[in-house]
Design an enzyme around this catalytic site. Structure first.
Site, PDB file in Angstrom:
ATOM      1  N   GLU A  72      59.168  27.404  56.126  1.00 46.10           N
ATOM      2  CA  GLU A  72      60.238  28.195  56.734  1.00 46.10           C
ATOM      3  C   GLU A  72      61.531  27.391  56.933  1.00 46.10           C
ATOM      4  O   GLU A  72      62.628  27.886  56.679  1.00 46.10           O
ATOM      5  CB  GLU A  72      59.764  28.776  58.079  1.00 46.10           C
ATOM      6  CG  GLU A  72      58.782  29.920  57.962  1.00 46.10           C
ATOM      7  CD  GLU A  72      57.338  29.452  57.786  1.00 46.10           C
ATOM      8  OE1 GLU A  72      57.116  28.219  57.720  1.00 46.10           O
ATOM      9  OE2 GLU A  72      56.439  30.292  57.710  1.00 46.10           O
ATOM     10  N   HIS A 141      51.117  35.923  67.028  1.00 46.73           N
ATOM     11  CA  HIS A 141      51.713  36.903  66.116  1.00 46.73           C
ATOM     12  C   HIS A 141      52.204  38.130  66.881  1.00 46.73           C
ATOM     13  O   HIS A 141      52.337  39.211  66.297  1.00 46.73           O
ATOM     14  CB  HIS A 141      50.695  37.352  65.063  1.00 46.73           C
ATOM     15  CG  HIS A 141      50.211  36.270  64.159  1.00 46.73           C
ATOM     16  ND1 HIS A 141      49.311  35.327  64.562  1.00 46.73           N
ATOM     17  CD2 HIS A 141      50.525  35.976  62.879  1.00 46.73           C
ATOM     18  CE1 HIS A 141      49.064  34.500  63.565  1.00 46.73           C
ATOM     19  NE2 HIS A 141      49.789  34.858  62.532  1.00 46.73           N
TER      20      HIS A 141
END
Length: 338
Positions: A72, A141
């Site tokens: 990322e 998440h």
């Protein structure tokens, strides 16, 4: 920039999902401007974790829909470099929880580049990601981290709650010369709503009244909006008329819309899915206290998640996040205390 098509326009002719509205915004902007391209994990053949980018690789090819390694910080840095070089990248981080890995890129570089170059350079980068509580996806998440970005000068934040808003705001984000954090919600991707076939944009800093009312102002965003609307219908059956305000962008914030509603109803509740401590709701409450205190008939109430990581167990997850009953209870309390 303002809406070029009203949501109430009679030309509304179809209903599509939140996911398809975002896909359509990407597609239209990529067709309009060859400098727009996409970067992210599994966004090509797979179409992204939530299929938002499905079909774009086939139309635009691998030079404009780029599947990246699971890295990322690297691909966000590539996006920044491309943005300051004249391109308009849309970087997708599949879960907002993973943006922790790109905070140096966002906070120390992307957000400040325009400032440290004396306003001579632009960073037209959009970072798309999704957050919020889903169906038992556990604490890594399921977070609502808008406050992280809200705190950083130099970043704009869009928080669409409907397909109409998602498409109009994303098209504006892609054309914006400043970095934009575009926060989606995992439970909204299949939500349906009316979206015009013709082009329209929604200007940043222009909130929406999702339901007009006269007794209580409830401010919310993302997946709290459908929950608040459901609570408002329940309260309406008991004679309490709630006005639902959706700021649509947290930065810039439509203070005028919020304060006008507060002055009308004189009662305010702010609902956020994130935990209360250090949250956006607290800052909005402070703005109301500072600029409209004399109009209030009762203290501003905040309904927020419990101060806890999100449990994996769905029953426990349900108890952590504001539900319809929590909102209606807050309405009853604020009315009865005034």
């Amino acid at each position: 920039m303002t809406d070029t098509v009203s949501q109430n326009n009679t030309m509304l002719s179809r209903t599509i999902t939140y996911r398809d509205a975002i896909n359509e915004a990407l597609k239209e902007e990529m067709r309009r401007d060859p400098s727009v391209f996409l970067l992210g994990e599994d966004i090509g053949e797979r179409g992204g974790s939530y299929k938002v980018t499905a079909g774009l690789l086939q139309e635009f090819g691998p030079k404009r829909v780029i599947d990246t390694p699971i890295a990322e910080a690297s691909f966000t840095g590539i996006g920044m470099g491309a943005a300051i070089s004249g391109m308009r990248p849309v970087v997708e981080v599949p879960f907002v929880d993973f943006t922790m890995l790109v905070m140096d890129q966002l906070v120390n570089q992307v957000a400040k580049y325009h400032f440290i170059t004396g306003g001579t350079r632009k960073v037209p980068l959009v970072l798309r990601t999704q957050g919020g509580v889903g169906s038992g996806l556990a604490c890594q998440h399921s977070q609502s981290l808008e406050a992280f970005f809200y705190h950083i000068p130099g970043l704009k934040i869009a928080v669409p709650s409907t397909p109409y808003d998602a498409k109009g705001l994303l098209k504006t984000a892609i054309r914006c010369d400043d970095p934009v954090i575009f926060l989606e919600h995992k439970l909204l991707y299949t939500a349906e709503g009316a979206v015009p076939e013709q082009e329209y944009l929604i200007g940043f800093g222009k909130g929406g009244i999702k339901r007009p009312g006269k007794d209580v102002t409830v401010i919310a965003w993302l997946n709290m909006i459908p929950r608040v609307l459901s609570a408002a219908e329940k309260c309406a059956r008991e004679g309490i008329d709630i006005e639902v305000i959706d700021p649509r962008t947290l930065v810039p914030l439509d203070k005028a819309l919020i304060l006008d509603s507060v002055r009308k109803t004189r009662h305010v509740i702010i609902v956020q899915e994130a935990i209360r401590r250090g949250g956006v709701a607290s800052d909005i409450a402070s703005i109301i206290q500072e600029e409209a205190f004399d109009c209030l008939d009762a203290p501003v109430r905040i309904v927020a998640a419990a101060n806890s990581p999100i449990p994996f167990n769905e029953a426990l997850e349900h108890t952590i996040i504001p539900q319809e009953d929590d909102i209606t209870e807050a309405v009853y309390q604020i009315i009865h205390k005034s």
